[in-house]
Scaffold this active site. Structure first.
Site, mmCIF file in Angstrom:
data_model
loop_
_atom_site.group_PDB
_atom_site.id
_atom_site.type_symbol
_atom_site.label_atom_id
_atom_site.label_comp_id
_atom_site.label_asym_id
_atom_site.label_seq_id
_atom_site.Cartn_x
_atom_site.Cartn_y
_atom_site.Cartn_z
ATOM 1 N N GLY A 168 0.830 -1.215 0.000
ATOM 2 C CA GLY A 168 0.000 0.000 0.000
ATOM 3 C C GLY A 168 0.857 1.253 0.000
ATOM 4 O O GLY A 168 1.860 1.321 0.709
ATOM 5 N N ARG A 224 0.698 -4.977 -5.264
ATOM 6 C CA ARG A 224 0.797 -6.181 -4.433
ATOM 7 C C ARG A 224 0.958 -7.317 -5.449
ATOM 8 O O ARG A 224 0.072 -7.546 -6.252
ATOM 9 C CB ARG A 224 -0.472 -6.353 -3.596
ATOM 10 N N ASP A 271 5.030 -5.205 5.795
ATOM 11 C CA ASP A 271 5.498 -6.557 6.138
ATOM 12 C C ASP A 271 5.554 -7.488 4.921
ATOM 13 O O ASP A 271 6.439 -8.338 4.829
ATOM 14 C CB ASP A 271 4.681 -7.165 7.287
ATOM 15 N N THR A 313 4.266 2.310 5.521
ATOM 16 C CA THR A 313 2.868 1.850 5.604
ATOM 17 C C THR A 313 2.149 2.744 6.598
ATOM 18 O O THR A 313 2.736 3.138 7.613
ATOM 19 C CB THR A 313 2.755 0.382 6.054
ATOM 20 N N ASP A 332 -0.156 1.765 8.475
ATOM 21 C CA ASP A 332 -0.676 0.943 9.578
ATOM 22 C C ASP A 332 0.179 0.980 10.854
ATOM 23 O O ASP A 332 -0.300 0.636 11.927
ATOM 24 C CB ASP A 332 -0.801 -0.527 9.140
ATOM 25 N N ASP A 370 2.352 -1.041 11.808
ATOM 26 C CA ASP A 370 2.350 -2.370 12.432
ATOM 27 C C ASP A 370 3.674 -3.111 12.245
ATOM 28 O O ASP A 370 3.698 -4.334 12.240
ATOM 29 C CB ASP A 370 1.185 -3.204 11.873
ATOM 30 N N ARG A 376 -5.228 -3.068 8.738
ATOM 31 C CA ARG A 376 -5.675 -4.389 8.304
ATOM 32 C C ARG A 376 -5.813 -5.376 9.464
ATOM 33 O O ARG A 376 -6.813 -6.022 9.625
ATOM 34 C CB ARG A 376 -4.687 -4.946 7.274
ATOM 35 N N GLN A 398 -7.298 8.047 3.919
ATOM 36 C CA GLN A 398 -6.219 8.006 4.925
ATOM 37 C C GLN A 398 -4.854 7.721 4.295
ATOM 38 O O GLN A 398 -3.823 7.930 4.918
ATOM 39 C CB GLN A 398 -6.507 6.921 5.969
HETATM 40 O O1 F6P Z 1 -1.536 -1.686 4.628
HETATM 41 C C1 F6P Z 1 -2.118 -0.457 4.452
HETATM 42 C C2 F6P Z 1 -3.601 -0.605 4.162
HETATM 43 O O2 F6P Z 1 -4.116 0.678 3.893
HETATM 44 C C3 F6P Z 1 -4.421 -1.288 5.256
HETATM 45 O O3 F6P Z 1 -4.744 -0.434 6.311
HETATM 46 C C4 F6P Z 1 -5.614 -1.757 4.469
HETATM 47 O O4 F6P Z 1 -6.215 -2.869 5.089
HETATM 48 C C5 F6P Z 1 -5.014 -2.137 3.143
HETATM 49 O O5 F6P Z 1 -3.814 -1.409 3.008
HETATM 50 C C6 F6P Z 1 -5.892 -1.874 1.943
HETATM 51 O O6 F6P Z 1 -5.228 -2.314 0.813
HETATM 52 P P1 F6P Z 1 -5.698 -2.033 -0.679
HETATM 53 O O7 F6P Z 1 -5.470 -0.581 -0.969
HETATM 54 O O8 F6P Z 1 -4.819 -2.916 -1.499
HETATM 55 O O9 F6P Z 1 -7.148 -2.390 -0.752
#
Ligand code: F6P
Length: 322
Positions: free
Chosen positions: A11, A72, A103, A126, A128, A130, A172, A254
């Protein structure tokens, strides 16, 4: 080392561009050439490489997203995909990697290092927050401020209509954003995946007839909480049908926007230090900032160790919302 590559993966997060700029300029300062790999691991497999110069990273420090794009990539999880990626790096004489992401990015980087031994340094990008091995990840601070601004706006309507608002924030499988923004936004309750009792407390609060009468409430729910905001909404509405409740999912707003000063500085410091580390012989590890000092943790530890929530801050919510 004469040539290294940098890429962003997973992300996007605000501050990734500031980090790319710092990586390129530090490498150039040390007479090292830099290649940008477009679209993360996918671009490594497809051979999407661009030369980056000090000039090509001008005027990006303030921009959200990533000029190198991101993805991804499922193919990088296969042996064949990684072999193609390695051959592309060799063909382009790339001797080291700077991998900016979360991660999933680190997991790919560790496997790739173990198979092909191209030195690589990860940088935590990221929203998150995390990732173990750093107090904060790049993009987290900006995301917090974006979510806090949104909650401030929602409070106006919550107050005017005497409503309960359930606000779902990203994360997530982690409650870092929810916890921080819940405190900063003056939430009555914070519901996060790390706590199995928080939902029980929320309902006890509403059942408690002696509680302070409030005309409105904000409940912050982390996306990673089982069932998310819809689940909490349905349960609350069932037990308290008289309450006027609304749900807002903040979602990808966000992830966007200009990075905060804090994120730009974090991104810059980690970008500079990561290139220096690579040139000093660092490999198979990731950068972080702990107590305002740059440090390095093996990919292995960063992936395997769960970062702990600041439990003291979490405990404050019961005092502050009483
Ligand atoms: O890892 C960052 C994040 O924004 C998470 O908070 C969220 O669950 C995920 O990516 C969403 O991913 P995507 O943009 O691929 O739907």
């Amino acid at each position: 080392m004469k040539k290294i590559a940098v890429f962003t993966s997973g992300g996007d997060s605000p501050g990734m561009n500031a980090c790319i700029r710092a990586v390129v300029r530090t490498a150039n300062f040390n007479n090292i050439k830099v290649v940008g790999i477009m679209n993360g691991y996918k671009g490594m497999i497809d051979g999407e490489f661009v030369n980056l110069t000090t000039e090509s990273v001008a005027n990006i420090i303030q921009r959200g997203g990533t000029i190198l794009k991101t993805s991804r990539c499922e193919e990088f999880k296969t042996v064949d995909g990684r072999k193609t990626a390695y051959e592309n790096l060799k063909k382009n004489q790339i001797e080291g990697l700077i991998c900016i992401g979360g991660d999933g990015t680190y997991t790919g980087a560790e496997i790739f290092y173990n198979e092909f031994e191209i030195p690589s340094i990860g940088i935590p990008g990221t929203i998150d927050n995390d990732l173990y091995g750093t107090d904060h990840t790049i993009g987290y601070d900006t995301a917090l401020n974006t979510a806090m601004d949104a909650i401030d706006k929602i409070r106006d309507t919550a107050d005017s209509h005497n409503r309960i608002f359930i606000v779902e924030v990203m994360g997530r499988s982690a409650g870092f954003i929810a916890l921080a923004v819940g405190i900063a936004g003056g939430a009555e309750s914070i519901i996060i995946p790390e706590d199995t009792e928080d939902e029980i407390r929320l309902f006890e609060n509403f059942r408690n007839t002696n509680r302070r009468k409030k005309s409105f409430s904000i409940i912050v729910v982390a996306e990673g909480e089982k069932g998310g905001s819809t689940y909490i909404y349905n349960k609350l509405k069932k037990e308290f049908p008289q309450l006027d409740i609304r749900t807002t999912v903040l979602g990808h707003i966000q992830r966007g926007g200009n990075p905060s000063a804090r994120d730009r500085i974090l991104a810059t410091r980690l970008g500079v230090s990561s290139v220096e580390r690579l040139l000093e012989g660092g490999k198979n590890e990731c950068a972080g900032m702990i107590n305002n000092k740059v440090c390095f943790t093996s990919y292995h530890d960063a992936i395997k160790t769960k970062k702990q929530l600041p439990t003291y801050i979490y405990s404050l919510i019961n005092i502050l919302s009483s």
